[in-house]
Design a protein around this motif. Structure first.
Motif, mmCIF file in Angstrom:
data_model
loop_
_atom_site.group_PDB
_atom_site.id
_atom_site.type_symbol
_atom_site.label_atom_id
_atom_site.label_comp_id
_atom_site.label_asym_id
_atom_site.label_seq_id
_atom_site.Cartn_x
_atom_site.Cartn_y
_atom_site.Cartn_z
ATOM 1 N N TYR A 12 -0.182 2.793 0.800
ATOM 2 C CA TYR A 12 0.060 2.039 1.676
ATOM 3 C C TYR A 12 -0.440 2.356 3.080
ATOM 4 O O TYR A 12 -0.241 3.758 3.345
ATOM 5 N N GLN A 13 -1.134 1.646 3.862
ATOM 6 C CA GLN A 13 -1.646 1.832 5.029
ATOM 7 C C GLN A 13 -0.894 0.809 6.149
ATOM 8 O O GLN A 13 -0.879 -0.315 5.951
ATOM 9 N N LYS A 35 2.938 -4.848 10.377
ATOM 10 C CA LYS A 35 2.000 -5.335 9.411
ATOM 11 C C LYS A 35 1.251 -3.941 8.787
ATOM 12 O O LYS A 35 1.091 -3.093 9.394
ATOM 13 N N GLY A 36 0.901 -4.111 7.411
ATOM 14 C CA GLY A 36 0.412 -3.431 6.711
ATOM 15 C C GLY A 36 -0.221 -3.689 5.488
ATOM 16 O O GLY A 36 -0.281 -5.012 4.962
ATOM 17 N N LYS A 37 -0.668 -2.924 4.461
ATOM 18 C CA LYS A 37 -1.036 -3.371 3.153
ATOM 19 C C LYS A 37 -1.261 -2.147 2.360
ATOM 20 O O LYS A 37 -0.937 -1.385 2.372
ATOM 21 N N TYR A 38 -0.662 -2.701 0.818
ATOM 22 C CA TYR A 38 -0.889 -1.961 -0.073
ATOM 23 C C TYR A 38 -2.213 -1.948 -0.918
ATOM 24 O O TYR A 38 -2.465 -2.902 -0.986
ATOM 25 N N LEU A 39 -2.708 -0.760 -1.237
ATOM 26 C CA LEU A 39 -3.726 -0.756 -1.921
ATOM 27 C C LEU A 39 -3.655 -0.188 -3.233
ATOM 28 O O LEU A 39 -3.221 0.824 -3.454
ATOM 29 N N GLU A 95 -5.672 -5.335 -2.997
ATOM 30 C CA GLU A 95 -4.739 -4.774 -1.973
ATOM 31 C C GLU A 95 -3.865 -6.063 -1.741
ATOM 32 O O GLU A 95 -4.180 -7.477 -1.752
ATOM 33 N N GLN A 96 -2.719 -5.917 -1.464
ATOM 34 C CA GLN A 96 -1.568 -6.852 -0.958
ATOM 35 C C GLN A 96 -1.263 -6.533 0.390
ATOM 36 O O GLN A 96 -0.685 -5.561 0.867
ATOM 37 N N HIS A 97 -1.444 -7.708 1.263
ATOM 38 C CA HIS A 97 -1.223 -7.605 2.665
ATOM 39 C C HIS A 97 0.349 -8.027 2.811
ATOM 40 O O HIS A 97 0.854 -8.977 2.105
ATOM 41 N N GLY A 98 1.086 -7.597 3.923
ATOM 42 C CA GLY A 98 2.352 -8.166 4.074
ATOM 43 C C GLY A 98 2.916 -7.520 5.654
ATOM 44 O O GLY A 98 2.096 -6.954 6.334
ATOM 45 N N TRP A 147 9.957 -4.499 2.267
ATOM 46 C CA TRP A 147 8.604 -5.320 2.332
ATOM 47 C C TRP A 147 8.381 -6.703 2.362
ATOM 48 O O TRP A 147 9.237 -7.250 1.376
ATOM 49 N N ARG A 148 7.742 -7.569 2.901
ATOM 50 C CA ARG A 148 7.567 -9.010 2.794
ATOM 51 C C ARG A 148 6.172 -9.167 2.262
ATOM 52 O O ARG A 148 5.142 -9.021 3.130
ATOM 53 N N ALA A 149 5.895 -9.530 1.057
ATOM 54 C CA ALA A 149 4.656 -9.393 0.580
ATOM 55 C C ALA A 149 3.987 -10.625 1.223
ATOM 56 O O ALA A 149 4.449 -11.909 1.241
ATOM 57 N N GLY A 150 2.893 -10.674 1.197
ATOM 58 C CA GLY A 150 1.853 -11.733 1.616
ATOM 59 C C GLY A 150 0.743 -11.951 0.574
ATOM 60 O O GLY A 150 0.880 -11.679 -0.533
ATOM 61 N N ARG A 151 -0.498 -12.396 1.105
ATOM 62 C CA ARG A 151 -1.747 -12.486 0.269
ATOM 63 C C ARG A 151 -2.453 -11.277 -0.552
ATOM 64 O O ARG A 151 -2.145 -10.272 0.037
ATOM 65 N N ILE A 152 -2.767 -11.523 -1.575
ATOM 66 C CA ILE A 152 -3.331 -10.647 -2.452
ATOM 67 C C ILE A 152 -5.049 -10.850 -2.345
ATOM 68 O O ILE A 152 -5.290 -11.883 -2.629
ATOM 69 N N THR A 153 -5.672 -9.855 -2.067
ATOM 70 C CA THR A 153 -7.196 -9.760 -2.015
ATOM 71 C C THR A 153 -7.797 -8.794 -2.743
ATOM 72 O O THR A 153 -7.126 -7.727 -3.208
#
Length: 295
Positions: free
Chosen positions: A174-175, A186-190, A196-199, A225-231
């Protein structure tokens, strides 16, 4: 935090000066190399200058603590190793009797901190490595929460994770930003599978358990954690952009069409895998490091 021992004692003051064997100057002050048993039964072996511990020396506390390193006017100053009675140890820079500068702290549970210190607390850039429990180990940290992170790398302020940082797990990381030791904003899981999932982390209040009803206890603030888009991973996206300029691109329109179809299929699979892995990922992150005893 426990008190490991204090050296705030003037060896040349009081009716009983302890025992001393060593060099002295013309003023009969302890000066040069010597050995001393202090009135409080602590022991010191090392160098003196005008009656003060100064230079390299070893100080043994009666409670079992030990310091081996540099002194300046009877205070730990410079590089030194401190062995605490609970089995933990610190090796690094000291200023005016405090952990200050770069140093490494080994905790009794196996955790490790490597980084900057200020006035005896973690402050600046540092890495905290958590002990990986063996199979069947159900031990928990001091907040009674199983440690989910294997390493935190980032900024520390007054002993807490604060600002930009990264939590590195076995198969994902997580960053983002941290506030008072927990993820925030805000942050993201890689993920190692290539996405990676932004949220965003939001704070949810939770009542404390087993609290005296007469006490006005503050609720626990739990990051959620509130998940957002996946890229795709940013690095992979950069590689794809390079391909569009003509680097490592297959010849012919058919090859390009086939590559595009394959990328679409891979993207769909990655998104499904990511959603499945996110379901198994922790909803909340905690950086609950062990406390170090005072020197």
């Amino acid at each position: 935090m426990s008190e490991a021992g204090s050296e705030d004692f003037d060896e040349e003051a009081g009716p009983y000066l302890g025992e001393y064997e060593g060099e002295r100057n013309e003023q009969d002050e302890r000066h040069g190399f010597g050995k001393a048993i202090l009135p409080n039964k602590d022991r010191y072996e090392g160098y003196y200058e005008h009656g003060k511990r100064h230079g390299r020396g070893m100080y043994k506390f009666k409670n079992g603590s030990r310091y081996i390193g540099e002194y300046k006017e009877s205070k730990k100053h410079g590089q030194g190793l401190f062995l605490y009675p609970d089995g933990s140890k610190y090796e690094g820079s000291w200023v005016d009797d405090q952990r200050h500068g770069y140093g490494v702290y080994h905790y009794i549970n196996g955790d490790l901190y490597e980084g900057e210190w200020q006035s005896n607390v973690k402050h600046g850039q540092g890495t905290y490595t958590f002990t990986v429990p063996s199979a069947g180990d159900t031990s928990k940290n001091k907040e009674n929460i199983p440690s989910q992170a294997s390493k935190y790398v980032g900024t520390w302020v007054n002993g807490h994770c604060e600002g930009a940082g990264e939590l590195i797990h076995t198969n994902h990381r997580y960053q983002g930003s941290f506030t008072s030791g927990v993820p925030s904003s805000k942050g993201k899981y890689l993920f190692d599978i290539g996405c990676e999932q932004h949220g965003e982390f939001t704070t949810v209040e939770q009542p404390r358990e087993e609290v005296d009803e007469s006490e006005d206890a503050m609720p626990l603030l739990i990051p959620t954690w509130r998940a957002g888009r996946i890229t795709g991973l940013a690095m992979l996206a950069d590689d794809a952009a390079m391909d569009e300029t003509g680097t490592n691109v297959g010849a012919g329109d058919d090859a390009g069409a086939t590559s595009g179809t394959a990328e679409e299929e891979k993207g769909a699979v990655d998104e499904e895998d990511a959603e499945a892995e996110v379901e198994g990922a922790p909803e909340e992150e905690h950086v609950d490091e062990e406390e170090e005893p005072d020197n």
